[in-house]
Design an enzyme around this catalytic site. Structure first.
Site, PDB file in Angstrom:
ATOM      1  N   TYR A 119     -13.651   7.760   1.025  1.00 24.74           N
ATOM      2  CA  TYR A 119     -12.059   7.377   0.668  1.00 24.74           C
ATOM      3  C   TYR A 119     -12.358   6.077  -0.204  1.00 24.74           C
ATOM      4  CZ  TYR A 119      -7.126   6.339   0.565  1.00 24.74           C
ATOM      5  OH  TYR A 119      -5.727   6.028   0.387  1.00 24.74           O
ATOM      6  N   TYR A 167      -3.629  12.474  11.369  1.00 22.93           N
ATOM      7  CA  TYR A 167      -4.428  11.148  11.478  1.00 22.93           C
ATOM      8  C   TYR A 167      -3.443   9.825  11.610  1.00 22.93           C
ATOM      9  CZ  TYR A 167      -7.156   7.296   9.516  1.00 22.93           C
ATOM     10  OH  TYR A 167      -7.791   6.101   9.422  1.00 22.93           O
ATOM     11  N   HIS A 168      -2.455   9.901  10.670  1.00 22.67           N
ATOM     12  CA  HIS A 168      -1.875   8.914  10.520  1.00 22.67           C
ATOM     13  C   HIS A 168      -0.794   8.556  11.903  1.00 22.67           C
ATOM     14  CE1 HIS A 168      -2.651  10.171   6.794  1.00 22.67           C
ATOM     15  NE2 HIS A 168      -2.883   8.930   6.524  1.00 22.67           N
ATOM     16  N   LYS A 189       8.669  -6.932   5.876  1.00 22.72           N
ATOM     17  CA  LYS A 189       7.460  -6.161   5.338  1.00 22.72           C
ATOM     18  C   LYS A 189       7.807  -6.009   3.832  1.00 22.72           C
ATOM     19  CE  LYS A 189       4.792  -3.028   6.109  1.00 22.72           C
ATOM     20  NZ  LYS A 189       3.338  -3.804   6.084  1.00 22.72           N
ATOM     21  N   ASP A 215       3.765  -1.876   0.649  1.00 20.99           N
ATOM     22  CA  ASP A 215       2.905  -1.258   1.687  1.00 20.99           C
ATOM     23  C   ASP A 215       3.712  -0.710   2.527  1.00 20.99           C
ATOM     24  OD1 ASP A 215       1.166  -1.157   3.823  1.00 20.99           O
ATOM     25  OD2 ASP A 215       1.462  -3.275   4.311  1.00 20.99           O
ATOM     26  N   HIS A 250       2.543   0.502   5.828  1.00 17.72           N
ATOM     27  CA  HIS A 250       1.874   0.424   7.122  1.00 17.72           C
ATOM     28  C   HIS A 250       2.841  -0.413   8.083  1.00 17.72           C
ATOM     29  CE1 HIS A 250      -1.102   2.444   4.705  1.00 17.72           C
ATOM     30  NE2 HIS A 250      -1.631   2.966   5.693  1.00 17.72           N
TER      31      HIS A 250
END
Lengths: 321, 661
Positions: free
Chosen positions: B16, B170-171, B538, B542, B544
């Site tokens: 990646y 995955y996440h 935040k 981004d 996440h």
């Protein structure tokens, strides 16, 4: 008592948000010197006119109160009106902490003042600090929207604080009937069925709610100048019928002004706030020693500067002991 | 016993990667391919993922940071210069703007003289996990699902070797999901996607079966690798049953569970980072060991990912792990080594049953989109549990909460030379290229293409042909997305932090420590005049949010009053909230590497509002040099992954707030 610099008061009535935030910080502060400062400021402020319509939104969690508020403020801000929002979230009984997330669910224009409060140990849907904050903000802006905790069990506070109480329910939830039957609240000034995302759904929800309301309404002798609470089906998500809700809010405001109910309501709000503060400071027995609600009312009527009344009364009590 | 004769083909090996500019990333791709990598995995920067051109105000400081910026077909052509797209297998981690980046890829291939029929690769294109974990969503759920469906119906007919959607579990694992939750929620997402495609009426029965066959998955693999083997077997069996029973797919080949994998990043540690190598090897083993549940493609993180951006050498080490597994070991020479194992079968069926029960629960809530709030709450609660277990030492992490003694490392001495720094000139280059591109394109053609796009959206036609025309006409990423934003509107996903209240209480020593912390928080109210109120923010693009959510939940559990507004806030919005809410302390979480731009903007804004006395703490993947710069700029504390003890961070925050009072 020294007068606070006039500039502090004028910054507040000018809706300067930095000054408002500072004043609200001060209002919450329990340190004696800060409390004295707060009272001085508030007494000075209470000589200023009350400029805002206080709109309280209550209803069960997840019903979309925050989204409704986002939609309601859009036209207000566009029209140049000064808007403040007070939102209350529950406090954890275990830790005392609270997550204040309402702000994140609202689309807030940069011109709006918004503040979140934790309910702390107060039942009734608001917090003591939120109550006082609204009393301060009434002198500083044109409209205040108050969002209650929305636990749906004891939302009694809002009716004693708001000029206009709006109950928000979901379509076909039966919430309305439960609320009114359980005596959680009187018939609100405006009833809103949110999440009526299209006209067909709105129509069905409307008739369902009206039927529930007819069941819940106790027969009362016809009152002159009665307000007939409208029922509106709206959707904050699709922006359906939000104009009608805005119009209803304005209509209720005009009704209050035209019938002198506003003055009565405000006097009752003041008293309720004062009683709450006295109970907080000296408890139920202290209140009784002051002559109960009637005694406070009498003292209240003699004192034009409302804010320091609580302090004066409790000081009286301390001297008497 | 099977022999060499039936030796399995190795999986596609990728890394990646992507950063700075299309040109720099192209050089990196060609280097990686020369080292034996067999496919590409493109990382896009956050402005590209969220649909902004590099010169948009929100893109400032984010250009080229976590991936490559792609604003137009010129960038896409540069990215794949001298890489023949007809022979490449390209995976693109792109979601909110997946339809657009695929259109650019098809258009760039056309310029190379390659037909769409020849293209092979994958668009991630899974919006649900963006709402739940990764945060690069743009539009509300319904139009987002429509875009996904448009990509599928287009590729099935025109780009038949393309995987239009990589449903991501995955996440979910990164957000805290247990194996059962991972399987269940990924299947729920696949159901929502396939139901939408079926309802679109664009595909006949054979085409729909082909679409089912092209749906692939992107899976996470943790260090408990036996459980991971079982998870993947359960996944495969459930997918086979679901596609047969719900969608009537008769051909078993089209029911096969095809997945790519990136092994777990959540478990990689900043302390003793060399220990991450054995972790990565074991995690890779989990997804390759069982022939019946072997991955089709793999990318491995680098050992030093928790420190910052890996260098080419770090990435090479991860590629070598894959090559050793595939070519040195005998892994590919045998049939399924777990067939008939009672232990594996029992565990597999336990995961399968529990996962299906959870699928049914979500179905009862009206499907994955109606249940977003519920699912998010489950994930935050699971993650809270995990953090509690690590803090309490019940969950052993070698070198972090156990066996922490260490000799000096010759690989990493704590300085910033062990990570890659993105050249600040890259953003300027990109902006200059964008300006030049806009100046030379045929504006009338671009305008006409945008009108065509708008018409396609409004008339409920497939978005793909109009998007490809836009790509060829020189429309930019920002223009394409804005056209859709104007029609669809934007979305804010649920934060899920309310539901973590249900997380189980800590016990033992940790409970004692939490009680002490609560007492400390209560006591701070005397110093502060009122209960401690903090804002967790935040800033930037981004998405996440797992770290920020955990801090918010823990602050609440410690007795603080916590303002949390979710992701993607501008520094100005954060400053307004700090002012209006009257908080005592601000905590900022940034994982995109843009901390040196965003944090000073918040500090400047606070000063302008007369709020410079309010302390700011910052958490994220922040190299020590940068941390020092931030402290110099006025940040009170910087927390990095090595500060894993939540209670210690919180206690430190109380101290900072009290000191400022």
């Amino acid at each position: 008592m020294p007068q606070p610099p006039h500039s502090a008061v004028s910054a507040l009535v000018d809706f300067q948000r930095q000054a408002i935030a500072r004043a609200l910080n001060l209002l919450e502060d329990r340190r004696p010197d800060r409390q004295a400062q707060a009272l001085t400021l508030l007494d000075a402020l209470s000589t200023q006119p009350v400029s805002a319509q206080v709109v309280g939104l209550t209803g069960p969690p997840g019903v979309g109160k925050s989204s409704l508020i986002s939609r309601l403020i859009e036209p207000q801000v566009q029209a140049g009106r000064r808007v403040a929002i007070i939102a209350v979230d529950p406090s954890s009984k275990v830790s005392g902490g609270a997550l204040l997330g309402d702000r994140g669910r609202m689309q807030l224009a940069a011109e709006v003042y918004a503040r979140s409060y934790a309910a702390r140990d107060r039942l009734g849907g608001l917090s003591r600090e939120a109550f006082s904050a609204v009393f301060l903000l009434r002198h500083c802006c044109d409209v205040i929207l108050v969002e209650t905790v929305g636990v749906g069990q004891s939302e009694t506070d809002i009716a004693t604080l708001a000029d206009t109480t709006v109950l928000v329910v979901q379509p076909f939830s039966g919430d309305l009937l439960q609320f009114i039957k359980a005596g959680v609240m009187e018939i609100p000034d405006i009833l809103v069925v949110n999440k009526a995302d299209n006209q067909a759904l709105a129509q069905k929800a409307l008739s369902d709610t009206q039927a529930a309301l007819a069941l819940a309404r106790r027969p009362t002798p016809p009152e002159p100048e009665a307000w007939d609470s409208p029922v509106l089906a709206v959707s904050a998500a699709t922006n359906l019928n939000m104009d009608a809700l805005n119009q209803a809010l304005r209509a209720h405001w005009r009704h209050l002004q035209a019938t002198a109910k506003l003055e009565k309501k405000r006097a009752a709000q003041h008293l309720e706030w004062g009683i709450g503060e006295i109970r907080h400071e000296v408890g139920q027995r202290g209140l009784a020693a002051l002559g109960g609600v009637e005694g406070v009312r009498a003292a209240w009527n003699r004192q034009p500067a409302h804010w320091s009344v609580v302090r004066k009364l409790t000081a009286l009590l301390e001297r008497a002991q | 016993m099977e022999t060499d004769r039936s030796k399995d083909r190795p999986w596609v090996m990728r890394t990646y990667s992507g950063h700075s500019t299309a040109q720099a990333s192209n050089a990196l791709y060609r280097l990686n391919l020369s080292k034996g990598q067999t496919g590409l995995s493109v990382a896009f920067d956050l402005p590209t993922q969220t649909g902004y051109d590099s010169d948009h105000a929100l893109a400032r400081g984010e250009v080229g940071k976590v991936g490559v910026p792609i604003c137009h077909i010129g960038d896409m052509e540069t990215l794949f210069a001298d890489i023949p797209l007809g022979q490449m297998n390209t995976s693109m981690t792109i979601n909110g703007t997946a339809a657009w980046l695929l259109a650019l890829y098809i258009a760039a291939a056309e310029r190379q003289g390659v037909e769409p029929q020849a293209l092979q690769g994958t668009t991630q294109n899974d919006i649900v996990k963006e709402y739940l974990s990764r945060g690069t969503y743009i539009f509300p759920p319904e139009p987002s699902l429509r875009l996904i469906s448009d990509v599928i119906t287009y590729t099935v007919k025109n780009v038949p070797k393309w995987n239009p959607v990589n449903v991501c579990s995955y996440h979910l694992q990164e957000a805290g999901a247990t194996p059962v939750q991972e399987v269940a929620y990924a299947l729920c997402t696949a159901i929502a996607v396939l139901d939408t495609v079926r309802a679109s009426g664009r595909l006949d029965a054979a085409e729909f079966a082909a679409a089912v066959g092209r749906l692939s998955f992107f899976v996470n693999s943790g260090v408990r690798f036996i459980e991971e083997v079982c998870k993947l077997r359960a996944f495969g069996q459930l997918w086979d049953e679901l596609t047969r029973e719900r969608y009537g797919v008769e051909n078993p080949k089209l029911r096969r569970f095809r997945y790519g994998v990136q092994v777990n990043s959540l478990g990689l540690t900043e302390a003793q980072p060399e220990n991450n190598i054995p972790r990565i090897v074991l995690e890779a083993l989990g997804v390759t060991l069982s022939k019946d549940a072997r991955c089709r493609a793999m990318q491995l993180p680098a050992w030093n990912e928790a420190l910052g951006l890996p260098r080419p050498w770090d990435q090479q080490w991860s590629l070598r792990i894959q090559q050793i597994l595939a070519f040195e070991t005998d892994l590919l020479e045998y049939g399924d080594v777990f067939e008939g194992s009672k232990v594996v079968e029992a565990k597999t069926s336990a995961i399968k049953n529990a996962a299906w029960a959870e699928v049914e629960r979500v179905t009862a809530l009206g499907g994955v989109l109606s249940a977003l709030g519920y699912i998010k709450e489950q994930l935050v609660a699971s993650h809270t549990e995990r953090v509690r277990n690590i803090t309490a030492g019940d969950h052993v992490v070698v070198g972090v909460n156990t066996f922490t003694e260490t000799a000096d490392s010759p690989l990493y001495s704590g300085d910033s030379s062990a990570i890659l720094k993105v050249d600040a000139a890259a953003e300027r280059d990109q902006l200059a290229r964008l300006e030049a591109f806009r100046a030379t394109r045929n504006q009338a053609e671009a305008d006409a293409a945008v009108s065509g796009l708008r018409a396609a959206v409004l008339n409920d036609e497939s978005i793909m042909p109009a998007s490809i025309r836009c790509a060829l006409a020189g429309v930019t990423t920002g223009e394409w997305t804005q056209t859709l934003r104007d029609i669809f509107g934007e979305f804010r996903a649920p934060t899920g932090i309310g539901g973590a209240a249900a997380a189980r209480a800590v016990n033992g020593e940790a409970a004692q420590a939490l009680e002490e912390l609560r007492a400390r928080v209560r006591k701070s109210a005397a110093t502060l005049g009122r209960p401690l109120k903090v804002l967790i923010g935040k800033p930037g693009l981004d998405g996440h949010s797992n770290g920020a959510e955990q801090i918010a939940v823990w602050c609440r559990d410690a007795g603080m009053e916590v303002v949390y507004e979710g992701i993607r806030l501008s520094p100005a919005q954060i400053v307004t909230s700090v002012r209006d809410e009257g908080v005592h302390l601000v905590g900022l979480s940034i994982l995109s590497g843009s901390h040196l731009r965003l944090v000073p903007e918040v500090l400047t804004g606070l000063r302008a509002e007369g709020l410079s006395d309010i302390p700011v703490v910052v958490g994220g993947i922040i190299p020590e040099d940068d941390a020092e710069d931030l402290r110099q700029a006025g940040v009170a504390r910087v927390y990095t992954p090595k500060d894993f003890e939540m209670l210690r961070i919180l206690s430190d925050m109380v101290e900072v707030a009290e000191a400022a009072a």
